[in-house]
Design a protein around this motif. Structure first.
Motif, short mmCIF file in Angstrom:
data_model
loop_
_atom_site.label_atom_id
_atom_site.label_comp_id
_atom_site.label_asym_id
_atom_site.label_seq_id
_atom_site.Cartn_x
_atom_site.Cartn_y
_atom_site.Cartn_z
N ARG A 154 0.85 -1.14 -0.02
CA ARG A 154 0.04 0.00 -0.13
C ARG A 154 0.84 1.14 -0.08
NH1 ARG A 154 -5.53 -0.37 0.61
NH2 ARG A 154 -6.13 -2.45 1.16
N LEU A 210 3.49 2.76 9.14
CA LEU A 210 4.43 2.58 8.20
C LEU A 210 4.13 3.86 7.07
CD1 LEU A 210 4.78 -0.84 6.12
CD2 LEU A 210 4.50 1.27 4.86
N TYR A 262 -2.79 -11.63 -3.55
CA TYR A 262 -3.33 -10.81 -2.29
C TYR A 262 -4.25 -11.76 -1.46
CZ TYR A 262 -5.19 -7.15 0.54
OH TYR A 262 -5.66 -6.36 1.67
N ASN A 274 -2.74 -13.16 1.86
CA ASN A 274 -3.97 -13.22 2.84
C ASN A 274 -4.67 -14.12 2.29
OD1 ASN A 274 -2.90 -10.53 4.17
ND2 ASN A 274 -3.61 -9.81 2.16
N TRP A 322 -0.38 -14.68 6.11
CA TRP A 322 -0.95 -14.15 7.20
C TRP A 322 -1.28 -15.08 8.22
CZ3 TRP A 322 -0.94 -9.00 8.19
CH2 TRP A 322 -1.83 -8.49 9.48
N ASP A 374 7.43 -5.71 4.31
CA ASP A 374 6.43 -6.61 4.47
C ASP A 374 6.16 -8.00 3.85
OD1 ASP A 374 5.06 -6.98 6.66
OD2 ASP A 374 3.31 -5.39 6.20
N TYR A 375 5.64 -8.88 4.10
CA TYR A 375 5.38 -10.32 3.81
C TYR A 375 4.77 -10.18 2.32
CZ TYR A 375 0.38 -9.14 4.93
OH TYR A 375 -0.97 -8.70 4.79
N HIS A 376 4.49 -9.29 1.70
CA HIS A 376 3.86 -9.13 0.28
C HIS A 376 5.28 -9.52 -0.65
CE1 HIS A 376 1.16 -6.26 2.68
NE2 HIS A 376 0.60 -7.15 1.96
N HIS A 400 6.65 -6.43 9.05
CA HIS A 400 5.55 -5.76 10.02
C HIS A 400 4.69 -6.76 10.55
CE1 HIS A 400 6.41 -1.64 8.68
NE2 HIS A 400 7.00 -2.36 7.55
N ILE A 401 4.93 -8.10 10.75
CA ILE A 401 4.09 -9.38 11.23
C ILE A 401 5.02 -10.10 11.92
CG2 ILE A 401 2.21 -8.70 9.57
CD1 ILE A 401 2.91 -11.37 8.19
N ARG A 455 -8.83 -3.68 12.91
CA ARG A 455 -9.41 -4.00 11.56
C ARG A 455 -10.05 -5.41 11.97
NH1 ARG A 455 -6.14 -6.09 8.37
NH2 ARG A 455 -4.30 -6.20 9.68
N ARG A 513 -10.35 -6.35 4.22
CA ARG A 513 -9.78 -7.65 3.38
C ARG A 513 -11.01 -8.72 3.12
NH1 ARG A 513 -4.23 -9.08 6.47
NH2 ARG A 513 -3.18 -7.32 6.20
O1 F6P Z 1 0.71 -4.81 9.11
C1 F6P Z 1 0.67 -5.56 8.20
C2 F6P Z 1 -0.35 -4.79 7.16
O2 F6P Z 1 -0.31 -5.44 5.89
C3 F6P Z 1 0.25 -3.23 6.73
O3 F6P Z 1 1.12 -3.41 5.60
C4 F6P Z 1 -1.27 -2.80 6.23
O4 F6P Z 1 -1.18 -1.55 6.35
C5 F6P Z 1 -2.14 -3.44 6.98
O5 F6P Z 1 -1.89 -4.58 7.38
C6 F6P Z 1 -3.46 -3.56 6.57
O6 F6P Z 1 -3.54 -4.55 5.63
P1 F6P Z 1 -4.15 -4.29 3.90
O7 F6P Z 1 -3.29 -3.46 3.31
O8 F6P Z 1 -4.13 -5.70 3.53
O9 F6P Z 1 -5.37 -3.83 4.18
#
Ligand code: F6P
Length: 513
Positions: A18, A40, A118, A123, A127, A182-184, A206-207, A320, A358
């Motif tokens: 993002r 971030l 994604y 995810n 994740w 990040d994991y992406h 970040h995770i 979230r 998501r």
């Molecule tokens: O903390 C992990 C993370 O993927 C961030 O990079 C992101 O801002 C947040 O979770 C929300 O996730 P998504 O971008 O999938 O909505």
């Protein structure tokens, strides 16, 4: 943002899924833009906006983002970062006097490839695996669908972003500080190293990073590729020392590489890759400024009207709607507390400000439905006489969240696992009622704030019920001392420290191209 101690000056190329700005088309046909939120984005915006030549590579998240990218042939564009961000052009253009701007490269990804990347691999698969959410008896199931999504989604999208990063690094002569997030993007580091051997490449996760056995859920070629991808970086960084150690143990166990747990390094042929930890934080001044805004005061007044008053208390959560946040068990713990303490009937509210997340991933859509059903059940069983114990509000309103932080008596964070959890950090610096932090032991934030919190064991509903009651009945002097101490820790370890510590360790001062 203040630069860290002097080091080599290198231009910066940054990558995250993002981005800091996303464009939309409004009904009148004009282009609008909104700034991304979250730790971030805030931290890195500070870095990149001070450096006119730094470039941020991210996904084109909307149709209008893709239109902006197409208008500029996929090249980076300069974007102003004021309240209403706008495109300034490819190389020049000025924002209003003193307005920061940054170079943004929006990468348009084929819709099917992005969906595979994604909603099938990143995810839920990565994740869920990394947050320890699979029971394993039935899930995950890696069928042909997942195998196709791995190759045509995750691998292909990583290659596309690696190509974009490589192009940007080559555009500055091959020497740059590349910061991957990040994991992406586990595979990008190796590709950048192969094509830009003079670049300094760092990766921040970040995770959580679980221990070696968790990774055995993935087929060997996948997990080996992920690890090899990460080992292409010079530094792989995490929120906690435990995650960094797990990473080294995974490289040792699954790839047979020699690791040094004192020096926190792993040897990859001639190269030494460092595993480091830097707990991310918040921009304390910015959240306090927001807390002082009239909009927040209006929300706070309305919330006080709804939940305040003599002998009444408020439990809050802000999340979230992610299954890793453990929202359903949190409500069940609240209901258990009401059963165990009937004297609280009519006196305690649970306000849940939840941002749907998501929803194109089936597990997330199911979880949101489960949240709604649980709240309805609890309100039917325990409410009455004008009292609705749980107030569930779906949306994304930072001003409302900050207002709620400021007036709550207890903030509940009971995540199953969480890399850091910035909600806990935000709440302790803006709360005005000496609220108690009820914090899961499985969050990165617990390492810094656990001493000043009531600890929650996320799978133990009875324990969480008792902990919530202990928080609500805590002596006021102790509440104040703990909240002040927690706020002092966050003030000391703020977002600038997170970033500057990384740059200092890399020996780099971000600089022009
Ligand atoms: O903390 C992990 C993370 O993927 C961030 O990079 C992101 O801002 C947040 O979770 C929300 O996730 P998504 O971008 O999938 O909505």
């Amino acid at each position: 943002m203040t630069a860290p101690a002097e080091g080599i000056s290198l231009p910066v190329v940054l990558l995250s899924h993002r981005g800091p700005v996303s464009f939309e088309r409004d009904p009148s046909g004009g282009r609008t833009a909104s700034r991304g939120a979250g730790g971030l984005v805030t931290a890195l915006t500070g870095l990149v906006s001070d450096l006119p030549d730094a470039v941020w590579v991210c996904v084109a998240a909307s149709e209008e983002d893709a239109a902006v990218a197409a208008e500029h042939g996929g090249r980076a564009v300069r974007v102003s970062l004021d309240a209403e961000p706008r495109v300034l052009g490819e190389d020049g253009g000025e924002g209003a006097e003193g307005t920061p701007a940054m170079r943004l490269r929006l990468v348009e990804v084929d819709a099917q490839a992005h969906d595979d990347f994604y909603t099938v691999i990143a995810n839920p698969l990565l994740w869920f695996l990394q947050h320890g959410m699979y029971g394993l008896a039935l899930d995950p199931k890696l069928t042909k669908r997942e195998h196709v999504a791995w190759e045509d989604g995750y691998v292909a999208v990583n290659r596309q972003f690696a190509d974009a990063v490589v192009e940007e690094v080559k555009a500055v002569g091959g020497r740059a500080l590349v910061m991957l997030h990040d994991y992406h993007f586990y595979l990008v580091g190796q590709q950048v190293r192969e094509q830009c051997p003079e670049a300094l490449v760092s990766f921040f996760l970040h995770i959580p990073w679980p221990g070696p056995d968790a990774w055995r859920v993935l087929p060997p070629p996948w997990r080996e590729r992920l690890l090899q991808g990460l080992l292409g970086n010079d530094v792989v960084a995490f929120h906690t020392e435990g995650f960094a150690r797990n990473f080294l143990l995974t490289a040792q166990e699954l790839l047979g590489l020699p690791v040094d747990l004192e020096a926190m390094t792993v040897q990859v042929g001639e190269r030494t890759v460092a595993a480091r930890h830097y707990p991310i934080s918040i921009d304390v001044a910015a959240i306090r400024e927001l807390a002082a805004a009239p909009e927040v005061a209006e929300h706070a007044a309305a919330l006080t009207e709804a939940f305040g008053g003599e002998d009444r208390q408020l439990i809050l959560r802000v999340d979230r709607t992610d299954p890793s946040k453990n929202i359903v068990r949190g409500f069940e713990a609240f209901a258990t507390m009401l059963e165990d303490h009937p004297e609280l009937a009519g006196r305690v509210h649970f306000l849940a400000l939840l941002q749907p997340s998501r929803q194109d991933v089936p597990e997330y859509a199911d979880y949101l439905a489960e949240i709604g059903a649980t709240v309805a059940r609890i309100n039917a069983a325990h409410g009455g006489e004008g009292w609705e114990p749980v107030d569930l509000r779906l949306g994304d309103d930072l001003a409302l969240a900050v207002a709620a932080y400021s007036i709550c008596d207890v903030l509940m964070v009971n995540a199953l696992a969480d890399g850091m959890n910035l909600v806990a950090k935000e709440a302790v610096v803006v709360n005005r009622r000496d609220g108690v932090l009820a914090l899961s032991e499985n969050t990165g934030a617990h390492q810094e704030l656990g001493a000043f919190a009531v600890t929650l064991f996320p799978f133990d509903i009875q324990q969480q019920a008792e902990a919530l009651h202990a928080a609500l009945t805590m002596d006021h002097g102790l509440r104040r001392a703990r909240r002040e101490a927690a706020a002092a820790v966050v003030e000391e370890n703020d977002i600038a420290k997170w970033l500057n510590a990384q740059l200092a360790d890399l020996g780099v001062t971000p600089g022009p191209r």
